[in-house]
Design a protein around this motif. Structure first.
Motif, short mmCIF file in Angstrom:
data_model
loop_
_atom_site.label_atom_id
_atom_site.label_comp_id
_atom_site.label_asym_id
_atom_site.label_seq_id
_atom_site.Cartn_x
_atom_site.Cartn_y
_atom_site.Cartn_z
N PRO A 284 0.84 -1.22 0.00
CA PRO A 284 0.00 0.00 0.00
C PRO A 284 0.86 1.25 0.00
N THR A 285 0.68 2.15 -0.96
CA THR A 285 1.47 3.39 -1.01
C THR A 285 0.63 4.54 -1.50
N VAL A 286 0.72 5.64 -0.83
CA VAL A 286 0.09 6.90 -1.23
C VAL A 286 1.12 7.98 -0.98
N ASN A 287 2.11 8.10 -1.85
CA ASN A 287 3.29 8.89 -1.53
C ASN A 287 3.78 9.80 -2.65
N GLN A 288 2.94 10.04 -3.67
CA GLN A 288 3.30 10.96 -4.75
C GLN A 288 4.52 10.50 -5.53
N PHE A 289 4.67 9.19 -5.66
CA PHE A 289 5.77 8.66 -6.46
C PHE A 289 5.61 9.09 -7.92
N VAL A 290 6.72 9.38 -8.56
CA VAL A 290 6.75 9.67 -9.99
C VAL A 290 7.66 8.64 -10.64
N GLY A 291 7.18 8.05 -11.74
CA GLY A 291 7.99 7.04 -12.41
C GLY A 291 7.11 5.98 -13.04
N GLN A 292 7.74 4.85 -13.36
CA GLN A 292 7.02 3.76 -14.01
C GLN A 292 7.04 2.50 -13.14
N ILE A 293 6.18 1.57 -13.49
CA ILE A 293 6.07 0.33 -12.74
C ILE A 293 6.92 -0.73 -13.45
N PHE B 104 -6.42 -4.95 -6.50
CA PHE B 104 -5.62 -4.40 -7.60
C PHE B 104 -6.04 -2.94 -7.73
N SER B 105 -5.27 -2.05 -7.11
CA SER B 105 -5.67 -0.64 -7.05
C SER B 105 -4.54 0.27 -7.50
N PHE B 106 -4.80 1.01 -8.57
CA PHE B 106 -3.87 2.02 -9.07
C PHE B 106 -4.61 3.36 -9.23
N LEU B 107 -5.57 3.56 -8.37
CA LEU B 107 -6.41 4.76 -8.40
C LEU B 107 -5.58 6.03 -8.40
N TYR B 108 -6.01 6.99 -9.22
CA TYR B 108 -5.46 8.34 -9.24
C TYR B 108 -3.95 8.36 -9.49
N ASN B 109 -3.59 8.01 -10.73
CA ASN B 109 -2.23 8.13 -11.22
C ASN B 109 -2.30 8.71 -12.62
N ASN C 207 -10.90 13.95 -4.83
CA ASN C 207 -10.76 15.41 -4.91
C ASN C 207 -9.95 15.95 -3.74
N LEU C 208 -10.27 15.47 -2.54
CA LEU C 208 -9.60 15.99 -1.34
C LEU C 208 -8.16 15.49 -1.29
N PHE C 209 -7.94 14.28 -1.77
CA PHE C 209 -6.57 13.74 -1.82
C PHE C 209 -5.70 14.61 -2.72
N LYS C 210 -6.26 14.96 -3.87
CA LYS C 210 -5.53 15.81 -4.81
C LYS C 210 -5.33 17.20 -4.24
N ALA C 211 -6.37 17.73 -3.60
CA ALA C 211 -6.32 19.10 -3.08
C ALA C 211 -5.23 19.28 -2.02
N THR C 212 -4.94 18.22 -1.28
CA THR C 212 -3.99 18.31 -0.16
C THR C 212 -2.65 17.65 -0.47
N ASP C 213 -2.40 17.37 -1.76
CA ASP C 213 -1.17 16.67 -2.17
C ASP C 213 -1.01 15.37 -1.39
N ASN D 45 -10.09 22.36 -6.67
CA ASN D 45 -10.37 22.81 -8.03
C ASN D 45 -11.79 22.44 -8.41
N HIS D 46 -12.52 23.42 -8.95
CA HIS D 46 -13.88 23.14 -9.42
C HIS D 46 -14.26 24.17 -10.46
N ASP D 47 -14.70 23.67 -11.63
CA ASP D 47 -15.14 24.56 -12.71
C ASP D 47 -14.10 25.63 -13.01
N ASP D 48 -12.83 25.22 -13.10
CA ASP D 48 -11.72 26.12 -13.42
C ASP D 48 -11.48 27.17 -12.34
N HIS D 49 -12.03 26.96 -11.16
CA HIS D 49 -11.78 27.87 -10.04
C HIS D 49 -11.00 27.12 -8.97
N GLU D 50 -10.11 27.83 -8.33
CA GLU D 50 -9.34 27.26 -7.24
C GLU D 50 -9.76 27.92 -5.93
N THR D 51 -10.07 27.10 -4.94
CA THR D 51 -10.49 27.60 -3.64
C THR D 51 -9.56 27.06 -2.56
#
Length: 913
Positions: free
Chosen positions: A86-95, A132-137, A582-588, A610-616
């Motif tokens: 299990p990892t949720v750590n903003q990794f960048v790269g390939q599998i 098997f979860s690769f959600l939000y990449n 959405n909240l995961f993305k909003a908080t990095d 982010n919503h409708d091209d607006h940032e809050t």
């Protein structure tokens, strides 16, 4: 000799047996070591492929410790083989393909990273996988056609929010244990295959793809879901599905809570069997081509909380059975062809916070029962219909409402003076009606208005001068009426682009950009005469008014302009659509860098939504559901914040009850972000970020907090007790305006409860926070508003002494209350916060001069003594000796006004930073 020979043979046999066993053991050990080495190398290959690890999670992946101890890695206890990643750590790269060497893997979850490229096909051969979860990449490619055969043991398949394309494999039906299928937010296309063998399905998320061909048989797969007896969620919105919603939808599991089919090409009637889904809570049918009447049987869905039909072609009357949906929070029937009158039965929906019936053909008058929905707090939109008659007179009930739009109807009569009681209004739009006579003077209470549009009516008389003093008014449209006389020049009237006065032929004066005629001397004299006649009673009224009205008028008037409020449509979308992703993305990824605060019930993160091209900019409070009482706290806060609206309360944007990337329950509240943190941080700053509040700023904050509590105690339909008031729960915005937050312990009081002490014991375990909680709570007394008064008293003393009630100096009988009480009034300088005694003169600090200036400044000293005496009275041990918040708020406001008046022209040592 025979015996000796026999014994020798036995010994030799035993030796051979031991040697054999030892050899086998060595081979098994060697096999295990090789397997472990394979797992370790596979993990290191993955580490090598990761090009960016911002949280440095992989720093623990080295030879200094066993790989089963690496962060994010789980092993089986017996064989020490990798079973989960299990990892949720903003990794960048390939599998890397080497991950397929982890043959014992059962759980793989790389959700919430920034992995790219394609998933190696060899990984799809790990037949032991349950998750098997690769959600939000940022993964690409397609799912293999034989997925269901190579991964037959799957329970969770989640590749949502990536860049996958192609069809959903028909072999998916072979994964008979599948419980969660989430592939939304990709580019999947084609028809959805049969899911009839997936009897264990609980959640199906297919939204935001290109599924369907706009054909009538696109939703055949819905028929295959009728055997999924535990189905709770079906999301197929924002695709290309055509045809009708199958009648089989009424045969889906009665456990179904969420049904989203919006933003497709569906047509036809609402299936009659929909009434069978008795546990349905959210129903989204908007933005399709549905026709026909809204069935009266819809009233059978009595657990429904959100019902959206906007953007279709429904016709006929709104059924009166809609009033049976008493749990409704949001109702949106906008942009249809509905006709007939607005059913008065809507008045039974006492939980509604948003009602939108705009852009229909509704006729008749606006029912007083609808205007009587005191729960409305987001917006009420009845615009662009054929409504007639006068406006109801009971608008004053809507004290919490943020926006009213009744434009483009045929309404007549006067603007009700009761609208002046809707003190939270930010948008008031009444254009395009037949309203007449003057703008009532009671609207002067609407100090928070940002957009006021009364254009294209038959209004007459003079433009109210009080509009000059509306600090947040940014759009004022009074065009095409019959207004006359002199146009004001201050406030919003000083900006020609912010006002529209066309079509009023008898106006004069104003700023030069308006090109109006100059007012005659007679006109000016008459104007001044009328102004005096208005000012005298208004000033007299202000002097007599105490409590909430005075607080709101003055506090609104003392602040500068703020940004325009989010449009109602955006507010609605936020309320309904914020997900865990959405909240995961909003908080990095809920990163430590964005962590603002943490407590027993949860953590708060800064984020950008982010919503409708607006940032809050938002603050996301994530509940720790493992902590006992956290979920109850979440519900209490939702219930309280849904019922209240005040400029000095933290504004909730939305809430989220969902699951995280690992399938765990997730609950969060999303608030407006307060850039200046909490009062706690200002009163007790750390050495790295020293900062200070001056006297006037502290007094303003005290007035703000008192105003909020006064509102909660006396101006809500049901009084609310906060139960946990302290400096860390008082948040400050960019202008240092205070907002009370954290309603996790809040309690609603019955009407019979008042400020007086109760000797009855209570089983309610409200403790609050040590040092701030009222002493009677510790003895089992009932919750009451006087408990909040005590907490406020302690907060007030801490604000002006700079000492926490838990300071180590307070031992035995010495408390913060006694410390202050014993020093007043003669020894004021000994107890007040030293930061208030600092005088800055030519860049140098002179403590002696500061003390001298302090002692001779009567107005400042008098103010401090008065404020601290209020704090002492409020923090009295006996509840009956405390003041009410109504009285506290009025007195603090009076002290603040006197201070501002008296120090004008005097040294600014204690008033400015």
């Amino acid at each position: 000799m025979d015996f000796v020979h026999m014994m020798s043979s036995i010994i030799v046999s035993i030796c051979f047996f031991i040697f054999y066993c030892f050899s086998f053991s060595l081979q098994s050990t060697d096999y295990m070591l090789k397997s472990n080495e394979t797992d370790q190398l596979a993990l290191l290959q993955f580490k090598a492929k990761v090009t960016h690890d911002p949280l440095e999670v992989l720093s623990s992946w080295n030879y200094s410790r066993h790989f089963c101890q690496w962060k994010g890695v789980t092993c089986s206890p017996r064989h020490q083989r990798v079973t989960a990643l299990p990892t949720v750590n903003q990794f960048v790269g390939q599998i890397p393909e080497t991950l397929s060497e982890l043959k014992m893997m059962r759980y793989i979850s790389f959700g919430g990273n920034k992995l790219s490229g394609e998933i190696p096909f060899s990984i799809y051969n790990l037949s032991s996988l349950n998750c098997f979860s690769f959600l939000y990449n940022q993964l690409q490619g397609s799912l293999p056609s034989d997925l269901g055969f190579t991964l037959p043991n799957l329970e969770v398949l989640n590749v949502a929010d990536n860049q996958f394309v192609g069809p959903i494999p028909a072999s998916i039906s072979n994964t008979s244990n599948l419980m969660k299928l989430a592939i939304g937010g990709n580019g999947f296309s084609g028809k959805v295959p049969s899911l009839e063998n997936l009897h264990k399905l609980q959640r199906v998320r297919l939204s935001l793809n290109h599924l369907g061909n706009g054909e009538k048989d696109d939703l055949e797969f819905v028929n295959s879901l009728v055997n999924a007896s535990g189905l709770e969620l079906l999301e197929i919105s924002s695709n290309n599905f055509g045809g009708m919603l199958p009648e089989a939808v009424g045969n889906l599991s009665t456990q179904l809570k969420i049904l989203e089919v919006d933003n497709n090409q569906l047509f036809g009637n609402i299936p009659s069997g929909l009434r069978n889904l008795v546990n349905l809570e959210l129903l989204y049918l908007e933005d399709n081509q549905f026709t026909g009447r809204i069935p009266g049987s819809i009233g059978d869905l009595q657990k429904l909380q959100t019902f959206r039909l906007e953007g279709n072609k429904f016709w006929g009357e709104i059924p009166s059975s809609i009033g049976n949906l008493t749990l409704l929070i949001t109702l949106n029937f906008a942009e249809n062809m509905l006709e007939g009158s607005i059913p008065s039965s809507l008045g039974k929906c006492q939980n509604l916070i948003l009602l939108d019936l705009s852009n229909n053909n509704l006729t008749g008058t606006i029912p007083t029962e609808v205007i009587g929905l005191s729960s409305l707090s987001i917006y009420l939109d009845l615009s662009q219909n054929q409504l007639t008659g006068p406006l109801p007179s009971n608008f004053g009930i809507l004290k919490n409402l943020g926006a009213i739009d009744i434009s483009e109807n045929k309404l007549s009569g006067q603007i009700p003076s009761s609208i002046g009681s809707c003190i939270r209004l930010e948008q008031l739009v009444m254009k395009g009606n037949f309203l007449q006579e003057n703008i009532p003077s009671s609207l002067s209470s609407l100090r928070g208005i940002e957009n006021l549009d009364l254009s294209r009516n038959n209004l007459s008389g003079r433009i109210p001068k009080y509009l000059e003093n509306f600090p947040f008014l940014q759009n004022l449209n009074l065009s095409f009426n019959h207004f006359e006389g002199e146009v004001p020049i201050k406030g919003v009237f000083s900006n020609s682009s912010a006002i529209s006065l066309d079509g009023n032929d008898n106006l004069c004066g104003g700023i030069s950009e308006l090109h109006l005629s100059t007012c005659s001397i007679k006109e000016s004299k008459q104007s001044r005469s009328r102004s005096l006649k208005l000012i005298i009673p208004i000033v007299t009224g202000i002097l007599l008014v105490t409590g909430m009205s005075c607080l709101i008028i003055t506090s609104w008037g003392s602040k500068s302009k703020r940004e325009l409020a989010t449009p109602p449509s955006a507010s609605l979308a936020s309320v309904l659509r914020v997900s865990y992703e959405n909240l995961f993305k909003a908080t990095d990824g809920f990163s430590l860098e964005n962590l603002i605060a943490a407590g027993s019930f949860g953590s708060v993160y800064k984020g950008v939504l982010n919503h409708d091209d607006h940032e809050t900019l938002v603050a996301v409070k994530v509940l720790n559901l493992q902590h006992r009482g956290a979920s109850k706290s979440f519900m209490a806060e939702c219930q309280a914040l849904r019922s209240i609206r005040h400029r000095n309360l933290v504004k909730i944007i939305t809430s989220c009850a969902s699951v995280d990337f690992q399938g765990n329950d997730f609950e969060a509240l999303v608030y407006e972000f307060m850039v200046n943190g909490s009062l706690e941080e200002w009163l007790h700053p750390n050495r790295e970020a020293p900062r200070n509040l001056n006297l006037l700023q502290r007094l303003n904050i005290a007035v703000d907090v008192a105003s909020a509590l006064d509102y909660l105690h006396h101006y809500c339909e049901t009084p609310i007790v906060h139960c946990d008031l302290k400096p860390s729960n008082v948040l400050l915005d960019s202008e240092l305006i205070a907002h009370v937050g954290d309603f996790g312990l809040a309690k609603f009081l019955p009407e019979a409860t008042n400020n007086l002490s109760s000797n009855q014991s209570s089983s309610v375990g409200v403790k609050g926070t040590v040092g701030y909680a009222a002493p009677e709570y510790g003895m089992g007394s009932e919750v009451s508003t006087s408990g909040d008064v005590y907490s406020f008293g302690i907060l007030l003393l801490e604000t002006f002494t700079g000492k926490r009630p838990t300071n180590e100096m307070f031992t035995g009988n010495l408390t913060l209350h006694n410390f202050v009480k014993g020093a007043l009034p003669e020894r004021l300088a000994e107890i007040v916060d030293p930061a208030l005694l600092v005088e800055r003169e030519e860049g140098e600090t002179s403590e002696a001069n500061a003390h001298k200036q302090f002692t001779r400044s009567f107005s400042v000293k008098e103010c401090l003594v008065s404020v601290l005496e209020i704090g002492v009275t409020c923090s009295s041990e006996l509840p009956r000796e405390r003041m009410s918040m109504e009285e506290v708020a009025a007195q603090l406001l009076s002290f603040r006004n006197k201070l501002v008046k008296n120090v004008r022209g005097q040294p600014a040592t204690y008033v400015t930073a």
